[in-house]
Design an enzyme around this catalytic site. Structure first.
Site, PDB file in Angstrom:
ATOM      1  CG  ASP A 201      24.461  29.296  21.443  1.00 21.59           C
ATOM      2  OD1 ASP A 201      24.673  29.403  22.664  1.00 21.59           O
ATOM      3  OD2 ASP A 201      24.834  28.320  20.792  1.00 21.59           O
TER       4      ASP A 201
HETATM    5  C1  NOJ Z   1      26.852  27.939  23.781  1.00 25.11           C
HETATM    6  C2  NOJ Z   1      26.424  26.641  23.211  1.00 25.11           C
HETATM    7  O1  NOJ Z   1      26.470  26.701  21.798  1.00 25.11           O
HETATM    8  C3  NOJ Z   1      25.039  26.217  23.619  1.00 25.11           C
HETATM    9  O2  NOJ Z   1      24.822  24.907  23.186  1.00 25.11           O
HETATM   10  C4  NOJ Z   1      24.848  26.347  25.085  1.00 25.11           C
HETATM   11  O3  NOJ Z   1      23.565  25.932  25.446  1.00 25.11           O
HETATM   12  C5  NOJ Z   1      25.099  27.791  25.495  1.00 25.11           C
HETATM   13  N1  NOJ Z   1      26.450  28.135  25.175  1.00 25.11           N
HETATM   14  C6  NOJ Z   1      24.832  28.033  26.960  1.00 25.11           C
HETATM   15  O4  NOJ Z   1      25.806  27.480  27.725  1.00 25.11           O
END
Ligand code: NOJ
Length: 779
Positions: free
Chosen positions: A312
């Site tokens: 993430d």
């Molecule tokens: C953080 C989020 O937890 C995730 O769901 C998302 O895909 C990413 N950022 C990218 O934006």
């Protein structure tokens, strides 16, 4: 060995009445019958990733790559103007791409914009490796569908699949070939803002919906020009964040992990998901970004996942804040060796991996394996052959077909929580056709922006019809609109006008709830009541004495115990997307009969959270209070219950009314096999009849309770559902088939077993269904 025996029918005449309706005209819409989720369709993207020829190409390319080029494939950065996490670093992508230092960019959207980078990657880098372009396409791309929690309330995997098909096609036209969706985290705590992105609390429903997402995005064939690679997230158990606070730690037994939290990820992987995103949270003390137990042991070894894992946002770097890495190099080492192939935005693989390989701390074989996983996806998607997006496509048009699907999805997602008769008026919904005046009151009534909900991707509020707009089209001058207050306001100066409008109307529609931005990432709430002074507005308007319909907009269960008692009709609308207003008007007027069911329980109070149906029993159950509302007033003190709130929710899982009434009768339970070694098949048959004068869809649900086992089992668990359309007077025989997987649980040795014992069966239109019978599994 097929030893066969039959169990007698415990309840031959179970009759359940759900919902009630005045006779209404015009309910002619045909709804599709969706069977209980079928096994995944073939072929799978996973078989594409395993393809021998494809892997030969991967190996041939890998053999030519230098270490920096390999590391480049493992590095992903945010570009473009969409912001989805902490920003800070400024990198020169145009300079990095010719050196092969980037494998993927995200948050850059548009054919021209993505092509800009793709041209550099493909034409100016030594090995011409195309980029993956990722984006959070969560509930539609340009055509905004209802938020995922709402989509789950449809209990209709087909419509989820169709919506993802539209989203995938639109994303591809914008240069996006990889969507950071579906989020399949089981979410049982309404405080957690990301519950809006989930399919709710239940692993069975969550798994069915997860499979539908993958089918919609990937079409079983990643190489199609309109397929997008899906990213199942957030692996694993992100939804169990303590106290519902985002990014917070999770701690649970392996039994719970495997029984409750893992099934939807597994379903998505089995369906062929090309990529998985690891989660921010620590699980039992080990951050998921560096967790070999979940990423390697379970995902790779047990489930045989061949795709790629991306971290993430910035999560590799966050290993230092978690306190399991003292420096960036250790963070990179731990993440890669645990099974994170691609570093999203930390810039640590890019900056530290070479040193780690050169010093021998990370074997080249580990880097190679990660690169293989990335390249496999790129080859399977056909990006080497077709890296670019056509820039000459006509600009996005919200076509009638797409809008029609968005409207249907919204209609299916609405949940009629309550529809009681008002003396002298009858049931408020559907709205009587002879109403002379309607007052529409509330901050969400004319708020196009908030109809989009969180993670709106490229959705445009300008395309969105509000409830006010759509009601005005229908009612013309009969409609009066007063905002009354703002979503978060404490200023009550608008109340007087709202009350006056209510007094002057035949009926009031209150449009209340939270803002889209109060849900989603980093949007946990410690209060679940209506925000600002909306509760006071509701009470003031209700006191005007006119019949009130509450339309509730939110991305989580809102605590509405007062409304549940004092407001005669409540429609849960969630954040319905681009066709919010038109879909609401269809349902409010009865042109479409609501059929949504709650994928999450609605609490009395935040203190009940986490609140969910499939709780384990305690040694001191509170009797009725465990399952029903209101609680019993037992004299006994020493029971597992609150002294100031019921245990039960205001509205339970699976709950949702219709303008029609359905009965369930002639339950038959038949069992072939019937031993713990040979579970065979249990068939639960039931006749569902529409005894009303209007057509409608019913979601027939089956729940089980394993009464005695070596490990306590939930008081009730969903194990099947059928979405059926019934004309007035029509009856349909519905069969639920249960097999090993539906009866199995993890024992103390964390083995998946079926033990001899008795299972109680509940069949009906919600989790409050009466017991229909039971069956036994013999030694
Ligand atoms: C953080 C989020 O937890 C995730 O769901 C998302 O895909 C990413 N950022 C990218 O934006």
């Amino acid at each position: 060995m097929n030893r066969s025996h039959r169990h007698s029918i415990a309840s031959a005449a179970l009759v359940l009445l759900l919902g009630c309706s005045p006779a209404i005209a015009g309910l002619t819409r045909k709804h599709k019958v969706s069977p209980t989720p079928a096994p995944p369709a073939t072929p799978h993207a996973s078989s594409q990733l395993e393809d021998k020829k494809l892997n030969e190409r991967v190996d041939a390319l890998l053999a030519q790559m230098t270490l920096p080029e390999k590391i480049g494939q493992l590095s992903q950065f945010t570009a473009g103007s969409t912001i989805t996490g902490p920003t800070g670093q400024k990198l020169d992508f145009d300079a990095m791409l010719p050196k092969g230092e980037i494998g993927s960019l995200f948050n850059v959207t548009g054919a021209k914009e993505t092509n800009h980078y793709q041209h550099i990657a493909v034409e100016q880098s030594r090995l011409h490796i195309p980029l993956l372009f990722g984006l959070d396409v969560i509930h539609g791309h340009r055509t905004t569908f209802p938020v995922p929690l709402a989509m789950a309330a449809s209990f209709d995997p087909d419509i989820v699949q169709q919506a993802c098909r539209v989203a995938g096609t639109e994303a591809r036209q914008d240069g996006i070939n990889w969507v950071f969706s579906p989020m399949v985290d089981i979410s049982r705590d309404a405080r957690w803002g990301r519950i809006v992105e989930s399919a709710g609390e239940d692993p069975y429903l969550g798994s069915a919906i997860a499979r539908a997402y993958i089918r919609g995005y990937q079409q079983g064939d990643l190489s199609k020009s309109d397929s997008v690679a899906a990213s199942v997230k957030h692996f694993a158990a992100y939804g169990a964040a303590e106290a519902g606070r985002d990014y917070n730690t999770t701690d649970m037994s392996e039994i719970r992990l495997r029984q409750v939290y893992l099934p939807p990820y597994k379903a998505a992987v089995d369906e062929g998901a090309a990529t998985v995103m690891s989660a921010f949270n620590a699980l039992n003390g080990v951050p998921e970004t560096a967790n070999p137990f979940t990423l390697t042991k379970i995902l790779r070894k047990e489930w045989g996942f061949d795709g790629m894992v991306v971290s993430d946002y910035g999560a590799v770097g966050e290993l230092m804040k978690h306190g399991i890495a003292g420096d960036g190099a250790t963070a990179a080492q731990k993440a890669l060796t645990a099974g994170v192939d691609m570093d999203m935005e930390s810039n640590l693989y890019h900056s530290r991996l070479a040193g780690l390989v050169e010093s021998g701390k990370v074997p080249m074989s580990v880097v190679d394996e990660a690169v293989r996983r990335v390249l496999r996806v790129k080859f399977a998607m056909g990006l080497f052959e077709h890296p670019y997006t056509d820039e000459n496509l006509p600009p996005y048009q919200p076509t009638p077909e797409k809008r029609g699907l968005a409207k249907k999805a919204a209609e299916e997602s609405f949940v009629l929580l309550k529809n009681e008769a008002v003396p002298g008026t009858g049931r408020l919904l559907p709205l009587a056709s002879d109403l002379k005046s309607v007052a529409l009151i509330g901050p969400l009534a004319d708020d196009a922006e908030d109809m989009i909900g969180s993670w709106g991707a490229q959705g445009d509020a300008a395309n969105t019809k509000t409830l006010r707009g759509a009601l005005a089209d229908k009612l013309g001058t009969k409609l009066t609109y007063v905002k009354g207050t703002d979503i978060l306001s404490t200023d009550s100066s608008g109340f007087a006008a709202a009350v006056a409008a209510a007094k002057n109307a035949d009926l009031v529609i209150l449009a209340l709830g939270e803002a889209g931005s109060m849900t989603g990432e980093a949007s946990s709430r410690a209060h679940l009541t209506l925000p600002g002074n909306q509760q006071q507005l509701m009470q003031a308007v209700t006191a005007a004495g006119k019949p009130v319909v509450l339309v509730l907009f939110d991305g989580r269960p809102t605590a509405i115990p007062w409304a549940a008692t004092h407001v005669p009709a409540i429609l849960e609308a969630w954040f319905p997307g681009v066709e919010a207003g038109t879909a609401l008007v269809s349902v409010l007027t009865g042109e479409v009969n609501p059929a949504g069911k709650l994928p999450v329980e609605f609490p009395y109070s935040v203190g009940q959270e986490p609140l969910y149906l499939a709780q384990l029993p305690t040694g001191r159950p509170a009797g009725d209070a465990d399952l029903s509302h209101p609680p019993t007033n037992s004299e006994e003190k020493y029971l597992s219950r609150y002294i100031d709130a019921p245990n039960a929710p205001v509205y339970p899982f699976g709950w949702g009314l219709s303008y029609a009434q359905f009965t369930y009768s002639n339950v038959k339970i038949e069992h072939t096999g019937g031993t713990s070694k040979d579970v065979g098949e249990i068939t639960v048959g039931v006749d569902v009849k529409n005894i009303s004068s209007v057509p409608g869809v019913e979601v027939a649900q089956l729940y089980l309770h394993n009464t005695v086992a070596s490990v306590s089992q939930p008081v009730r668990e969903l194990k099947g559902f059928h979405r059926i359309f019934l004309q007035p007077g029509e009856s349909q025989h519905v069969e639920f088939k249960l097999h090993f997987d539906d009866l199995a649980f993890y024992n103390v040795d964390v083995q998946r077993v079926v033990e001899p014992g008795t299972f109680d069966v509940y069949v009906g239109g919600s989790s409050k269904a009466d017991k229909a019978g039971s069956f036994s599994v013999l030694e």
